[in-house]
Design a protein around this motif. Structure first.
Motif, PDB file in Angstrom:
ATOM      1  N   ILE A  14     -38.729  52.726 -98.759  1.00 13.51           N
ATOM      2  CA  ILE A  14     -39.821  52.883 -97.790  1.00 13.51           C
ATOM      3  C   ILE A  14     -39.235  53.162 -96.409  1.00 13.51           C
ATOM      4  CG2 ILE A  14     -41.687  51.680 -96.581  1.00 13.51           C
ATOM      5  CD1 ILE A  14     -42.227  50.185 -99.275  1.00 13.51           C
ATOM      6  N   GLY A  15     -38.206  52.413 -96.044  1.00 11.73           N
ATOM      7  CA  GLY A  15     -37.554  52.609 -94.743  1.00 11.73           C
ATOM      8  C   GLY A  15     -37.015  54.020 -94.586  1.00 11.73           C
ATOM      9  N   GLU A  16     -36.447  54.556 -95.659  1.00 14.15           N
ATOM     10  CA  GLU A  16     -35.901  55.921 -95.616  1.00 14.15           C
ATOM     11  C   GLU A  16     -37.001  56.970 -95.446  1.00 14.15           C
ATOM     12  OE1 GLU A  16     -33.511  56.177 -99.150  1.00 14.15           O
ATOM     13  OE2 GLU A  16     -31.992  54.819 -98.315  1.00 14.15           O
ATOM     14  N   ARG A  17     -38.203  56.678 -95.945  1.00 15.50           N
ATOM     15  CA  ARG A  17     -39.334  57.596 -95.770  1.00 15.50           C
ATOM     16  C   ARG A  17     -40.023  57.369 -94.424  1.00 15.50           C
ATOM     17  NH1 ARG A  17     -43.208  56.948-100.559  1.00 15.50           N
ATOM     18  NH2 ARG A  17     -44.415  58.432 -99.340  1.00 15.50           N
ATOM     19  N   LEU A  18     -39.991  56.129 -93.949  1.00 13.94           N
ATOM     20  CA  LEU A  18     -40.689  55.757 -92.723  1.00 13.94           C
ATOM     21  C   LEU A  18     -39.963  56.248 -91.465  1.00 13.94           C
ATOM     22  CD1 LEU A  18     -43.215  54.097 -92.018  1.00 13.94           C
ATOM     23  CD2 LEU A  18     -41.766  52.064 -91.943  1.00 13.94           C
ATOM     24  N   TYR A  19     -38.633  56.130 -91.475  1.00 13.07           N
ATOM     25  CA  TYR A  19     -37.862  56.465 -90.271  1.00 13.07           C
ATOM     26  C   TYR A  19     -38.134  57.875 -89.739  1.00 13.07           C
ATOM     27  CZ  TYR A  19     -34.156  57.441 -87.023  1.00 13.07           C
ATOM     28  OH  TYR A  19     -33.478  57.830 -85.906  1.00 13.07           O
ATOM     29  N   PRO A  20     -38.109  58.920 -90.578  1.00 19.35           N
ATOM     30  CA  PRO A  20     -38.368  60.271 -90.033  1.00 19.35           C
ATOM     31  C   PRO A  20     -39.761  60.386 -89.391  1.00 19.35           C
ATOM     32  CG  PRO A  20     -37.523  60.423 -92.273  1.00 19.35           C
ATOM     33  CD  PRO A  20     -37.791  58.976 -92.006  1.00 19.35           C
ATOM     34  N   LEU A  21     -40.733  59.694 -89.947  1.00 19.44           N
ATOM     35  CA  LEU A  21     -42.087  59.732 -89.382  1.00 19.44           C
ATOM     36  C   LEU A  21     -42.122  59.036 -88.029  1.00 19.44           C
ATOM     37  CD1 LEU A  21     -44.077  58.874 -92.639  1.00 19.44           C
ATOM     38  CD2 LEU A  21     -43.756  61.136 -91.612  1.00 19.44           C
ATOM     39  N   LEU A  47     -46.746  48.591 -95.859  1.00 14.62           N
ATOM     40  CA  LEU A  47     -45.851  49.711 -95.547  1.00 14.62           C
ATOM     41  C   LEU A  47     -46.247  50.966 -96.318  1.00 14.62           C
ATOM     42  CD1 LEU A  47     -42.437  47.824 -95.468  1.00 14.62           C
ATOM     43  CD2 LEU A  47     -43.589  48.911 -93.523  1.00 14.62           C
ATOM     44  N   LEU A  48     -46.593  50.810 -97.587  1.00 16.48           N
ATOM     45  CA  LEU A  48     -47.026  51.958 -98.392  1.00 16.48           C
ATOM     46  C   LEU A  48     -48.303  52.567 -97.799  1.00 16.48           C
ATOM     47  CD1 LEU A  48     -46.247  50.618-101.974  1.00 16.48           C
ATOM     48  CD2 LEU A  48     -45.041  52.439-100.737  1.00 16.48           C
ATOM     49  N   HIS A  49     -49.185  51.719 -97.300  1.00 15.08           N
ATOM     50  CA  HIS A  49     -50.406  52.205 -96.639  1.00 15.08           C
ATOM     51  C   HIS A  49     -50.040  53.014 -95.386  1.00 15.08           C
ATOM     52  CE1 HIS A  49     -54.411  52.445 -94.953  1.00 15.08           C
ATOM     53  NE2 HIS A  49     -53.966  51.854 -93.855  1.00 15.08           N
ATOM     54  N   LEU A  50     -49.065  52.531 -94.627  1.00 15.03           N
ATOM     55  CA  LEU A  50     -48.644  53.249 -93.412  1.00 15.03           C
ATOM     56  C   LEU A  50     -48.074  54.629 -93.754  1.00 15.03           C
ATOM     57  CD1 LEU A  50     -46.942  50.419 -91.307  1.00 15.03           C
ATOM     58  CD2 LEU A  50     -49.245  51.377 -91.036  1.00 15.03           C
ATOM     59  N   LEU A  51     -47.377  54.724 -94.878  1.00 15.80           N
ATOM     60  CA  LEU A  51     -46.835  56.019 -95.302  1.00 15.80           C
ATOM     61  C   LEU A  51     -47.952  56.992 -95.684  1.00 15.80           C
ATOM     62  CD1 LEU A  51     -43.761  54.924 -97.439  1.00 15.80           C
ATOM     63  CD2 LEU A  51     -43.716  56.123 -95.227  1.00 15.80           C
ATOM     64  N   ARG A  54     -51.337  58.450 -91.537  1.00 17.18           N
ATOM     65  CA  ARG A  54     -50.676  58.740 -90.248  1.00 17.18           C
ATOM     66  C   ARG A  54     -51.335  57.961 -89.111  1.00 17.18           C
ATOM     67  NH1 ARG A  54     -46.390  61.955 -88.299  1.00 17.18           N
ATOM     68  NH2 ARG A  54     -46.764  62.420 -86.122  1.00 17.18           N
ATOM     69  N   GLU A  55     -52.661  57.869 -89.153  1.00 17.38           N
ATOM     70  CA  GLU A  55     -53.400  57.165 -88.100  1.00 17.38           C
ATOM     71  C   GLU A  55     -52.996  55.680 -88.041  1.00 17.38           C
ATOM     72  OE1 GLU A  55     -58.008  56.150 -87.646  1.00 17.38           O
ATOM     73  OE2 GLU A  55     -57.604  58.318 -87.646  1.00 17.38           O
ATOM     74  N   SER A  56     -52.898  55.043 -89.185  1.00 18.30           N
ATOM     75  CA  SER A  56     -52.487  53.635 -89.233  1.00 18.30           C
ATOM     76  C   SER A  56     -51.046  53.478 -88.749  1.00 18.30           C
ATOM     77  CB  SER A  56     -52.600  53.084 -90.655  1.00 18.30           C
ATOM     78  OG  SER A  56     -53.940  53.068 -91.068  1.00 18.30           O
ATOM     79  N   LEU A  57     -50.194  54.417 -89.153  1.00 11.78           N
ATOM     80  CA  LEU A  57     -48.800  54.377 -88.722  1.00 11.78           C
ATOM     81  C   LEU A  57     -48.713  54.526 -87.209  1.00 11.78           C
ATOM     82  CD1 LEU A  57     -45.775  54.225 -89.292  1.00 11.78           C
ATOM     83  CD2 LEU A  57     -45.817  56.697 -89.750  1.00 11.78           C
ATOM     84  N   GLU A  58     -49.450  55.484 -86.650  1.00 11.47           N
ATOM     85  CA  GLU A  58     -49.433  55.680 -85.197  1.00 11.47           C
ATOM     86  C   GLU A  58     -49.890  54.422 -84.475  1.00 11.47           C
ATOM     87  OE1 GLU A  58     -51.794  59.212 -84.597  1.00 11.47           O
ATOM     88  OE2 GLU A  58     -50.101  60.536 -85.037  1.00 11.47           O
ATOM     89  N   ALA A  59     -50.898  53.751 -85.001  1.00 12.59           N
ATOM     90  CA  ALA A  59     -51.392  52.520 -84.377  1.00 12.59           C
ATOM     91  C   ALA A  59     -50.311  51.431 -84.405  1.00 12.59           C
ATOM     92  CB  ALA A  59     -52.658  52.035 -85.082  1.00 12.59           C
TER      93      ALA A  59
END
Length: 162
Positions: A14-21, A47-51, A54-59
């Protein structure tokens, strides 16, 4: 493989997918890394939800930035207080080995720059440390001069960003 190992492996993926975002939202390397680390404290389901959102991740990234800014503000106020008791002088700097001089200046400069422009504080501090030490001492003494130099650096970074 135990459940803990499996959970940690999933967190790593998850971290490897999350970092570029996160780094797209916060291009400053130190902040993208720190924010990703903060997010990885969440449970894997969130974390899976954040991936996926995008809106949740930005928040969540904005929330993490707010926490970091609050920490830097508190740290900066402490450093500035300490600095006002003991201003850095050319004589003090001369008493330190040359390879440590930039480090000492950088440690004093970074909190001041982060108060002006947190987003690029690391990059701007690095850029400033290319300047002659006497001019750097002047930056530490003059808020006005520092602000002008930071604005110049931001303009350079913004120009090269596009």
């Amino acid at each position: 493989m135990s459940t803990t190992d499996s959970s940690e492996a999933q967190k790593q993926m998850i971290g490897e997918r999350l970092y570029p975002l996160v780094s797209q939202m916060q291009p400053e390397l130190a902040f993208a890394t720190k924010i990703t680390g903060m997010l990885l404290e969440l449970d894997n389901t969130e974390l899976l939800h954040l991936l996926e959102s995008r809106e949740s991740l930005e928040a969540k990234v904005e929330e993490a930035v707010a926490v970091l800014q609050a920490r830097w503000t508190m740290h900066s106020e402490h450093v500035v207080t300490d600095q006002s008791k003991d201003p850095l002088t050319a004589a003090m700097l001369a008493s330190v080995p040359p390879d440590k001089q930039k480090q000492i200046i950088g440690e004093r400069l970074f909190p001041l720059i982060s108060k002006i422009c947190l987003e690029y504080a690391g990059k701007i501090t690095g850029m400033m440390l290319e300047i002659d030490n006497l001019e750097l001492l002047h930056l530490l003494e003059s808020r006005e001069f520092l602000e002008a130099k930071v604005k110049e650096a931001i303009a350079v970074l913004e120009t090269h960003k596009h």
